[in-house]
Design a protein around this motif. Sequence first.
Motif, mmCIF file in Angstrom:
data_model
loop_
_atom_site.group_PDB
_atom_site.id
_atom_site.type_symbol
_atom_site.label_atom_id
_atom_site.label_comp_id
_atom_site.label_asym_id
_atom_site.label_seq_id
_atom_site.Cartn_x
_atom_site.Cartn_y
_atom_site.Cartn_z
ATOM 1 N N PHE A 14 0.845 -1.182 0.000
ATOM 2 C CA PHE A 14 0.000 0.000 0.000
ATOM 3 C C PHE A 14 0.887 1.240 0.000
ATOM 4 N N PHE A 15 0.567 2.181 -0.873
ATOM 5 C CA PHE A 15 1.319 3.418 -1.004
ATOM 6 C C PHE A 15 0.387 4.608 -0.831
ATOM 7 N N VAL A 16 0.931 5.699 -0.321
ATOM 8 C CA VAL A 16 0.236 6.974 -0.270
ATOM 9 C C VAL A 16 0.977 7.899 -1.226
ATOM 10 N N VAL A 17 0.239 8.539 -2.133
ATOM 11 C CA VAL A 17 0.842 9.454 -3.098
ATOM 12 C C VAL A 17 0.258 10.842 -2.836
ATOM 13 N N TYR A 18 1.133 11.820 -2.666
ATOM 14 C CA TYR A 18 0.694 13.169 -2.318
ATOM 15 C C TYR A 18 1.782 14.169 -2.681
ATOM 16 N N ASP A 19 1.392 15.424 -2.762
ATOM 17 C CA ASP A 19 2.340 16.515 -2.926
ATOM 18 C C ASP A 19 2.403 17.233 -1.589
ATOM 19 N N GLU A 20 3.596 17.485 -1.109
ATOM 20 C CA GLU A 20 3.754 18.063 0.223
ATOM 21 C C GLU A 20 2.995 19.370 0.407
ATOM 22 N N GLU A 21 3.080 20.275 -0.556
ATOM 23 C CA GLU A 21 2.407 21.566 -0.435
ATOM 24 C C GLU A 21 0.912 21.446 -0.745
ATOM 25 N N TYR A 22 0.580 20.723 -1.800
ATOM 26 C CA TYR A 22 -0.803 20.579 -2.241
ATOM 27 C C TYR A 22 -1.647 19.863 -1.187
ATOM 28 N N ALA A 23 -1.051 18.886 -0.492
ATOM 29 C CA ALA A 23 -1.782 18.115 0.511
ATOM 30 C C ALA A 23 -2.112 18.951 1.747
ATOM 31 N N LEU A 24 -1.375 20.029 1.989
ATOM 32 C CA LEU A 24 -1.650 20.876 3.151
ATOM 33 C C LEU A 24 -2.846 21.794 2.934
ATOM 34 N N GLU A 25 -3.202 22.020 1.675
ATOM 35 C CA GLU A 25 -4.340 22.884 1.365
ATOM 36 C C GLU A 25 -5.644 22.122 1.579
ATOM 37 N N ASP A 26 -6.691 22.860 1.916
ATOM 38 C CA ASP A 26 -8.007 22.255 2.092
ATOM 39 C C ASP A 26 -8.810 22.507 0.819
ATOM 40 N N HIS A 27 -8.988 21.475 -0.004
ATOM 41 C CA HIS A 27 -9.660 21.619 -1.286
ATOM 42 C C HIS A 27 -11.155 21.339 -1.161
ATOM 43 N N PHE A 28 -11.930 22.009 -1.975
ATOM 44 C CA PHE A 28 -13.372 21.836 -1.993
ATOM 45 C C PHE A 28 -13.722 20.433 -2.501
ATOM 46 N N PHE A 29 -14.929 19.956 -2.165
ATOM 47 C CA PHE A 29 -15.404 18.669 -2.668
ATOM 48 C C PHE A 29 -15.760 18.846 -4.139
ATOM 49 N N ASP A 30 -15.219 18.025 -5.004
ATOM 50 C CA ASP A 30 -15.408 18.161 -6.445
ATOM 51 C C ASP A 30 -16.635 17.369 -6.905
ATOM 52 N N SER A 76 -3.618 -3.610 -9.534
ATOM 53 C CA SER A 76 -3.596 -2.508 -8.577
ATOM 54 C C SER A 76 -4.964 -1.839 -8.488
ATOM 55 N N ALA A 77 -5.082 -1.023 -7.465
ATOM 56 C CA ALA A 77 -6.276 -0.199 -7.282
ATOM 57 C C ALA A 77 -5.819 1.116 -6.678
ATOM 58 N N TRP A 78 -6.550 2.175 -6.986
ATOM 59 C CA TRP A 78 -6.227 3.457 -6.376
ATOM 60 C C TRP A 78 -7.507 4.172 -5.975
ATOM 61 N N GLU A 79 -7.368 4.992 -4.943
ATOM 62 C CA GLU A 79 -8.451 5.843 -4.466
ATOM 63 C C GLU A 79 -7.927 7.262 -4.384
ATOM 64 N N LEU A 80 -8.725 8.200 -4.862
ATOM 65 C CA LEU A 80 -8.359 9.609 -4.807
ATOM 66 C C LEU A 80 -9.402 10.342 -3.991
ATOM 67 N N GLN A 81 -8.943 11.041 -2.957
ATOM 68 C CA GLN A 81 -9.861 11.847 -2.156
ATOM 69 C C GLN A 81 -10.397 12.990 -3.005
ATOM 70 N N LEU A 82 -11.684 13.220 -2.926
ATOM 71 C CA LEU A 82 -12.309 14.284 -3.709
ATOM 72 C C LEU A 82 -12.407 15.593 -2.930
ATOM 73 N N ARG A 83 -11.926 15.605 -1.720
ATOM 74 C CA ARG A 83 -11.896 16.833 -0.913
ATOM 75 C C ARG A 83 -10.645 16.821 -0.041
ATOM 76 N N GLY A 84 -10.444 17.884 0.661
ATOM 77 C CA GLY A 84 -9.329 17.936 1.600
ATOM 78 C C GLY A 84 -7.991 17.923 0.899
ATOM 79 N N SER A 85 -7.126 17.007 1.280
ATOM 80 C CA SER A 85 -5.755 16.988 0.759
ATOM 81 C C SER A 85 -5.652 16.404 -0.645
#
Length: 169
Positions: A2-18, A50-59
């Motif tokens: 299991f891996f977590v993929v993120y951008d350090e700066e982008y993940a700190l922002e609180d994004h709207f639910f798409d 493989s499988a992936w999940e992308l959060q639609l809000r938050g980080s």
Amino acid sequence: MFFVVYDEEYALEDHFFDKELRDRFIQHVKRSRIKKGRFEQVLRKESEYSAWELQLRGSRTMYFHVNVIHYLQSLHDIRPTNVIYDDNFLPIDSKLTVLGLVQALRDFTEQAREFYKDLVMQYWGIELEHVRVKLSQSELLFEVYPASVDDIARKLYAKGISFRKYRRG
């Protein structure tokens, strides 16, 4: 693995639910446990290994799961033979080495990094520069051939792991 993929700066922002992205791919939207006791809608897709999940809000973090055995089978065109119940193994006569496994994992993590960057650019128009891929969980391979179920049970019992509830017969 299991891996977590993120951008350090982008993940700190609180994004709207798409909602638009959710509605566009509603057949791939699932409820997933993000934090203890909290569920969110995520975009989820699966492939043969493989499988992936992308959060639609938050980080907007992406979570990847890769079945390493299936990935190696696909990568090296290995077709398990004489499979009764499970194809989640490599043949004994396979010439793959630990170095081959490590290289495959490096390749997969690089693919995951690029995939995440492309996805964020495509849907939100943001070019990410500091994308990280972090291993969050790994299951160790356990060789069972030519050992029997009783041999494995004795090894696990010696290590203090109860195997009775898993044994048949």
